[in-house]
Design an enzyme around this catalytic site. Structure first.
Site, PDB file in Angstrom:
ATOM      1  CE  LYS A  36       0.818  14.264 -38.557  1.00 15.03           C
ATOM      2  NZ  LYS A  36       1.500  14.075 -37.276  1.00 15.03           N
ATOM      3  NE  ARG A 131       3.701  16.068 -30.534  1.00 13.85           N
ATOM      4  CZ  ARG A 131       3.559  15.784 -31.823  1.00 13.85           C
ATOM      5  NH1 ARG A 131       3.202  16.732 -32.691  1.00 13.85           N
ATOM      6  NH2 ARG A 131       3.768  14.562 -32.268  1.00 13.85           N
TER       7      ARG A 131
HETATM    8  C1  LIG Z   1       2.755  13.823 -37.593  1.00 13.78           C
HETATM    9  C2  LIG Z   1       3.709  12.972 -36.889  1.00 13.78           C
HETATM   10  C3  LIG Z   1       4.827  12.455 -37.569  1.00 13.78           C
HETATM   11  C4  LIG Z   1       5.142  12.808 -38.998  1.00 13.78           C
HETATM   12  O1  LIG Z   1       5.571  14.131 -39.050  1.00 13.78           O
HETATM   13  P1  LIG Z   1       6.106  14.776 -40.435  1.00 13.78           P
HETATM   14  O2  LIG Z   1       6.708  16.055 -39.986  1.00 13.78           O
HETATM   15  O3  LIG Z   1       4.906  14.963 -41.280  1.00 13.78           O
HETATM   16  O4  LIG Z   1       7.087  13.846 -40.994  1.00 13.78           O
HETATM   17  C5  LIG Z   1       5.674  11.607 -36.872  1.00 13.78           C
HETATM   18  N1  LIG Z   1       5.444  11.285 -35.588  1.00 13.78           N
HETATM   19  C6  LIG Z   1       4.383  11.762 -34.893  1.00 13.78           C
HETATM   20  C7  LIG Z   1       4.210  11.349 -33.478  1.00 13.78           C
HETATM   21  C8  LIG Z   1       3.495  12.622 -35.526  1.00 13.78           C
HETATM   22  O5  LIG Z   1       2.431  13.092 -34.842  1.00 13.78           O
END
Ligand SMILES: *Cc1c(COP(=O)(O)O)cnc(C)c1O
Length: 359
Positions: A36, A131
């Site tokens: 992302k 969350r």
């Molecule tokens: C963004 C995200 C991740 C990855 O997070 P990082 O801290 O960049 O490793 C993993 N799981 C979900 C659900 C996310 O939204």
């Protein structure tokens, strides 16, 4: 060459991804890189696949669609629960999605049936960061409904910690998720293939964990791109912290008083900082502002101080370096600066992929 620009070193990202994938493989944990922060850019996606990724994840359907359309064929996981309006494109472009709402999964089921495909789901469990996730005591009834839906395959369960309140993914949380997996399996006589324990914040737990848990997958973004993890500030040993940098150009350089003059109110952003009189200073303006990047996430070279910013200007000072017009200043980025600058159309993205001959 155009500025401001982000330099993305694919060799360093390759190294970081391969290191994490290999280290966690030793713990029987698979890594699903999260694209992302780079908006599913196909060059990055291919770099991650070259480094050993068997699946990629993104939070935005558009980013996953971009990867599909550019010929990235590994399975793709949507890691934000879909909006009603997205279910048709989710079943079209995403092989698997993280889910927490039965009404959404019912719509995914209908959309999948209509498209004559099966769609895989992972159900997220709330472990305390508040969350996404179903409450643990609802998991059995929830799973019962999910496995009854046509064209939906339950692949596993997962959890996400740290992002909202900084709740740590420790042994206790991971054991709780494992216990829920055991309970689901024994209740329904099924096998949960994926137990996806968390994000980059789980890496140190995973590298150190000796006790065996059911956790066999992590979704990793930040650690691959920045070489560090959110909870612990020290960088991860063995990883590059400078795979992605941001460079901007000086457009004005003057010796000016440090104290403004005239009748003073709030600035354009409603702020009114206290200003010390430091006499005259050597200040420079960079063509980079709040419209481009989250300024708080920029780290300047040691001899340069970031003083303030407006929409289009970043004001820096240096006691030592001469700040000449046309000079370029290179910044390192934290997660917020990376996310904002990668998403900005005003910032040129430059991929260094020379050494490994990525196409
Ligand atoms: C963004 C995200 C991740 C990855 O997070 P990082 O801290 O960049 O490793 C993993 N799981 C979900 C659900 C996310 O939204």
């Amino acid at each position: 060459m155009n500025y401001p620009r982000i330099d993305i070193d694919c060799n360093k990202i390759y190294h970081n991804a391969q290191f994490i994938i290999n280290q966690l493989a030793l713990k029987s944990i698979s890594v699903t890189p999260v694209t992302k922060v780079c908006l599913g850019h196909p060059v990055i996606a291919q770099t991650l696949i070259d480094a050993g990724a068997k699946m990629l994840a993104d939070s935005r359907v558009q980013n996953i669609q971009r990867m599909v359309l550019s010929g990235i064929t590994v399975p793709k996981m949507l890691i934000r629960t879909p909006m009603f309006s997205q279910v048709a494109s989710v079943v079209k472009y995403c092989d698997i999605s993280l889910n927490t709402e039965i009404d959404v999964i019912k719509r995914l089921s209908c959309a999948a049936k209509q498209a004559r495909v099966n769609h895989d789901v992972i159900i997220m469990i709330e472990l305390g960061d508040l969350r996404e996730g179903i409450m643990p005591n609802h998991s059995i009834n929830f799973i019962r409904e999910v496995i009854s839906l046509p064209n939906i395959n339950l692949r596993g369960i997962g959890s996400n910690l740290t992002c909202r309140y900084g709740i740590a993914p420790d042994d206790e949380k991971m054991k709780q998720l494992s216990d829920i997996a055991d309970e689901i399996e024994s209740t329904f006589g099924i096998n949960l293939e994926i137990i996806s324990g968390g994000n980059s914040a789980s890496i140190n737990w995973a590298l150190a964990h000796r006790r065996s848990t059911r956790i066999n997958n992590l979704r990793i973004g930040e650690a691959i791109f920045l070489g560090c993890v959110p909870l612990e500030q020290p960088p991860i040993e063995g990883l590059h912290q400078d795979a992605i940098t941001l460079t901007a150009e000086i457009i004005e350089s003057k010796v000016k008083p440090s104290l403004p003059w005239g009748k003073r109110g709030e600035n354009a952003f409603g702020e009114k900082d206290i200003i010390q009189d430091r006499g005259v200073v050597s200040q420079a303006i960079l063509a980079l502002g709040r419209q481009d990047v989250c300024i708080a996430g920029l780290k300047a070279p040691d001899d340069i101080n970031i003083i303030s910013s407006t929409s289009d200007h970043l004001i820096i000072e240096s006691a030592r370096s001469p700040l000449v017009v046309g000079a370029k200043i290179r910044f390192s980025l934290d997660y917020s600066a990376l996310l904002s600058s990668m998403s900005s159309d005003f910032i040129y993205k430059f991929f260094n992929k020379s050494k490994r001959g990525i196409t």
